[in-house]
Design a protein around this motif. Structure first.
Motif, mmCIF file in Angstrom:
data_model
loop_
_atom_site.group_PDB
_atom_site.id
_atom_site.type_symbol
_atom_site.label_atom_id
_atom_site.label_comp_id
_atom_site.label_asym_id
_atom_site.label_seq_id
_atom_site.Cartn_x
_atom_site.Cartn_y
_atom_site.Cartn_z
ATOM 1 N N LEU A 15 0.273 -27.864 -22.904
ATOM 2 C CA LEU A 15 -0.915 -28.051 -22.410
ATOM 3 C C LEU A 15 -1.022 -28.098 -20.912
ATOM 4 O O LEU A 15 -1.714 -27.509 -20.315
ATOM 5 C CB LEU A 15 -1.802 -29.052 -23.050
ATOM 6 C CG LEU A 15 -2.101 -28.928 -24.593
ATOM 7 C CD1 LEU A 15 -2.436 -30.442 -25.156
ATOM 8 C CD2 LEU A 15 -3.101 -27.946 -24.843
ATOM 9 N N VAL A 16 0.268 -28.882 -20.454
ATOM 10 C CA VAL A 16 0.091 -28.926 -19.032
ATOM 11 C C VAL A 16 0.319 -27.602 -18.300
ATOM 12 O O VAL A 16 -0.204 -27.164 -17.236
ATOM 13 C CB VAL A 16 1.081 -30.107 -18.686
ATOM 14 C CG1 VAL A 16 1.380 -30.060 -17.014
ATOM 15 C CG2 VAL A 16 0.565 -31.428 -19.087
ATOM 16 N N SER A 17 1.445 -26.924 -18.776
ATOM 17 C CA SER A 17 1.783 -25.528 -18.269
ATOM 18 C C SER A 17 0.790 -24.556 -18.425
ATOM 19 O O SER A 17 0.426 -23.810 -17.483
ATOM 20 C CB SER A 17 3.025 -24.795 -18.751
ATOM 21 O OG SER A 17 2.953 -24.893 -20.131
ATOM 22 N N GLU A 18 -0.153 -24.542 -19.298
ATOM 23 C CA GLU A 18 -1.285 -23.515 -19.585
ATOM 24 C C GLU A 18 -2.347 -24.033 -18.367
ATOM 25 O O GLU A 18 -2.766 -22.979 -17.713
ATOM 26 C CB GLU A 18 -1.866 -24.023 -20.995
ATOM 27 C CG GLU A 18 -1.912 -22.794 -21.920
ATOM 28 C CD GLU A 18 -2.568 -23.382 -23.173
ATOM 29 O OE1 GLU A 18 -3.638 -23.611 -23.059
ATOM 30 O OE2 GLU A 18 -1.908 -22.955 -24.192
ATOM 31 N N ALA A 19 -2.579 -25.082 -18.438
ATOM 32 C CA ALA A 19 -3.438 -25.548 -17.261
ATOM 33 C C ALA A 19 -2.982 -25.288 -15.710
ATOM 34 O O ALA A 19 -3.533 -24.767 -14.798
ATOM 35 C CB ALA A 19 -3.808 -27.148 -17.154
ATOM 36 N N ALA A 20 -1.679 -25.325 -15.612
ATOM 37 C CA ALA A 20 -1.206 -25.001 -14.378
ATOM 38 C C ALA A 20 -1.390 -23.583 -14.230
ATOM 39 O O ALA A 20 -1.485 -23.188 -12.747
ATOM 40 C CB ALA A 20 0.318 -25.532 -14.208
ATOM 41 N N ARG A 21 -0.899 -22.815 -15.244
ATOM 42 C CA ARG A 21 -1.292 -21.289 -14.865
ATOM 43 C C ARG A 21 -2.399 -20.780 -14.640
ATOM 44 O O ARG A 21 -2.794 -19.982 -13.996
ATOM 45 C CB ARG A 21 -0.740 -20.570 -16.322
ATOM 46 C CG ARG A 21 0.932 -20.502 -16.332
ATOM 47 C CD ARG A 21 1.265 -19.473 -17.689
ATOM 48 N NE ARG A 21 0.668 -19.580 -18.752
ATOM 49 C CZ ARG A 21 0.999 -20.537 -19.986
ATOM 50 N NH1 ARG A 21 2.337 -21.111 -19.643
ATOM 51 N NH2 ARG A 21 0.258 -20.785 -20.778
ATOM 52 N N ASP A 22 -3.443 -21.583 -15.146
ATOM 53 C CA ASP A 22 -4.852 -21.365 -14.813
ATOM 54 C C ASP A 22 -5.411 -22.024 -14.012
ATOM 55 O O ASP A 22 -6.592 -21.783 -13.260
ATOM 56 C CB ASP A 22 -5.800 -21.793 -15.846
ATOM 57 C CG ASP A 22 -5.553 -21.016 -17.298
ATOM 58 O OD1 ASP A 22 -4.976 -20.153 -17.439
ATOM 59 O OD2 ASP A 22 -6.072 -21.687 -18.428
ATOM 60 N N GLY A 23 -4.484 -22.681 -12.788
ATOM 61 C CA GLY A 23 -4.782 -23.274 -11.605
ATOM 62 C C GLY A 23 -5.638 -24.501 -11.795
ATOM 63 O O GLY A 23 -6.107 -24.953 -10.732
ATOM 64 N N GLY A 24 -5.264 -25.298 -12.555
ATOM 65 C CA GLY A 24 -5.964 -26.349 -12.768
ATOM 66 C C GLY A 24 -5.237 -27.344 -13.455
ATOM 67 O O GLY A 24 -4.201 -27.525 -13.662
ATOM 68 N N ILE A 25 -5.947 -28.690 -13.741
ATOM 69 C CA ILE A 25 -5.082 -29.936 -14.594
ATOM 70 C C ILE A 25 -6.074 -30.027 -15.963
ATOM 71 O O ILE A 25 -7.450 -29.993 -16.028
ATOM 72 C CB ILE A 25 -5.537 -31.070 -13.709
ATOM 73 C CG1 ILE A 25 -4.708 -31.066 -12.387
ATOM 74 C CG2 ILE A 25 -5.011 -32.235 -14.492
ATOM 75 C CD1 ILE A 25 -4.790 -32.025 -11.467
ATOM 76 N N ASN A 26 -5.436 -29.953 -16.908
ATOM 77 C CA ASN A 26 -5.858 -30.174 -18.203
ATOM 78 C C ASN A 26 -6.290 -31.975 -18.361
ATOM 79 O O ASN A 26 -5.392 -32.759 -18.412
ATOM 80 C CB ASN A 26 -4.829 -29.650 -19.340
ATOM 81 C CG ASN A 26 -5.710 -29.850 -20.699
ATOM 82 O OD1 ASN A 26 -6.441 -30.932 -21.070
ATOM 83 N ND2 ASN A 26 -5.240 -29.077 -21.627
ATOM 84 N N ARG A 27 -7.593 -32.102 -18.162
ATOM 85 C CA ARG A 27 -7.720 -33.703 -17.976
ATOM 86 C C ARG A 27 -7.588 -34.192 -19.544
ATOM 87 O O ARG A 27 -7.247 -35.445 -19.414
ATOM 88 C CB ARG A 27 -9.219 -33.770 -17.440
ATOM 89 C CG ARG A 27 -9.314 -33.371 -16.133
ATOM 90 C CD ARG A 27 -10.638 -33.931 -15.704
ATOM 91 N NE ARG A 27 -11.210 -33.445 -14.408
ATOM 92 C CZ ARG A 27 -10.631 -33.897 -13.363
ATOM 93 N NH1 ARG A 27 -9.693 -34.788 -13.277
ATOM 94 N NH2 ARG A 27 -10.959 -33.033 -12.166
ATOM 95 N N ARG A 28 -7.619 -33.696 -20.448
ATOM 96 C CA ARG A 28 -7.240 -34.256 -21.766
ATOM 97 C C ARG A 28 -5.693 -34.350 -21.813
ATOM 98 O O ARG A 28 -5.528 -35.741 -22.454
ATOM 99 C CB ARG A 28 -7.850 -33.480 -22.935
ATOM 100 C CG ARG A 28 -9.455 -33.631 -23.205
ATOM 101 C CD ARG A 28 -9.922 -32.894 -24.117
ATOM 102 N NE ARG A 28 -10.211 -31.566 -23.880
ATOM 103 C CZ ARG A 28 -10.437 -30.314 -24.484
ATOM 104 N NH1 ARG A 28 -10.598 -30.590 -25.957
ATOM 105 N NH2 ARG A 28 -10.521 -29.170 -24.050
#
Length: 124
Positions: A15-28
């Motif tokens: 989840l964290v790496s997915e959000a990083a790839r999308d340029g953001g932070i996965n708050r959940r």
């Protein structure tokens, strides 16, 4: 004890790496990380409190079996200390040194009734 949050722990890096790839932070994912850290801290504190509240006599002698040499050396050192301390009444039964004398005497007996590591034989 089984970790009931293992699925969450395993999926977090993804989840964290997915959000990083999308340029953001996965708050959940960040919230889950924080909650798991707090849960782990509470569980560790509970385990520590449980260990601290155990009576001395209910604790294991040590974390692994003594070797024969350790048993002998420990017994000899305790014997010398007990010889110096004398009897619990010399210090007063309800004093720290009196109680220590009683505990050490019991500990010395426990050393000889506890499991011993099996001797390893080296083959040439």
């Amino acid at each position: 004890m089984e970790d009931k949050y293992q699925f969450l722990r395993q999926s977090l890096p993804e989840l964290v790496s997915e959000a990083a790839r999308d340029g953001g932070i996965n708050r959940r994912a960040q919230l889950i990380i924080t909650l798991l850290e707090e849960c782990d801290q509470l569980a560790n504190a509970a385990r520590l409190n449980e260990r601290r509240s155990k009576a001395f006599k209910d604790l294991p002698l040590c974390s692994s079996a003594l070797t024969a040499e350790e048993r002998i050396r420990l017994d000899e050192n305790l014997k010398s200390l007990l010889s110096f301390l004398g009897s619990p009444g010399d210090w007063g039964y309800d004093t720290q040194l009196g109680r220590l004398t009683i505990l050490l005497d019991g500990l010395r007996r426990d050393i000889w009734t506890s499991d011993v590591q099996p001797e390893t034989v080296e083959v040439a």
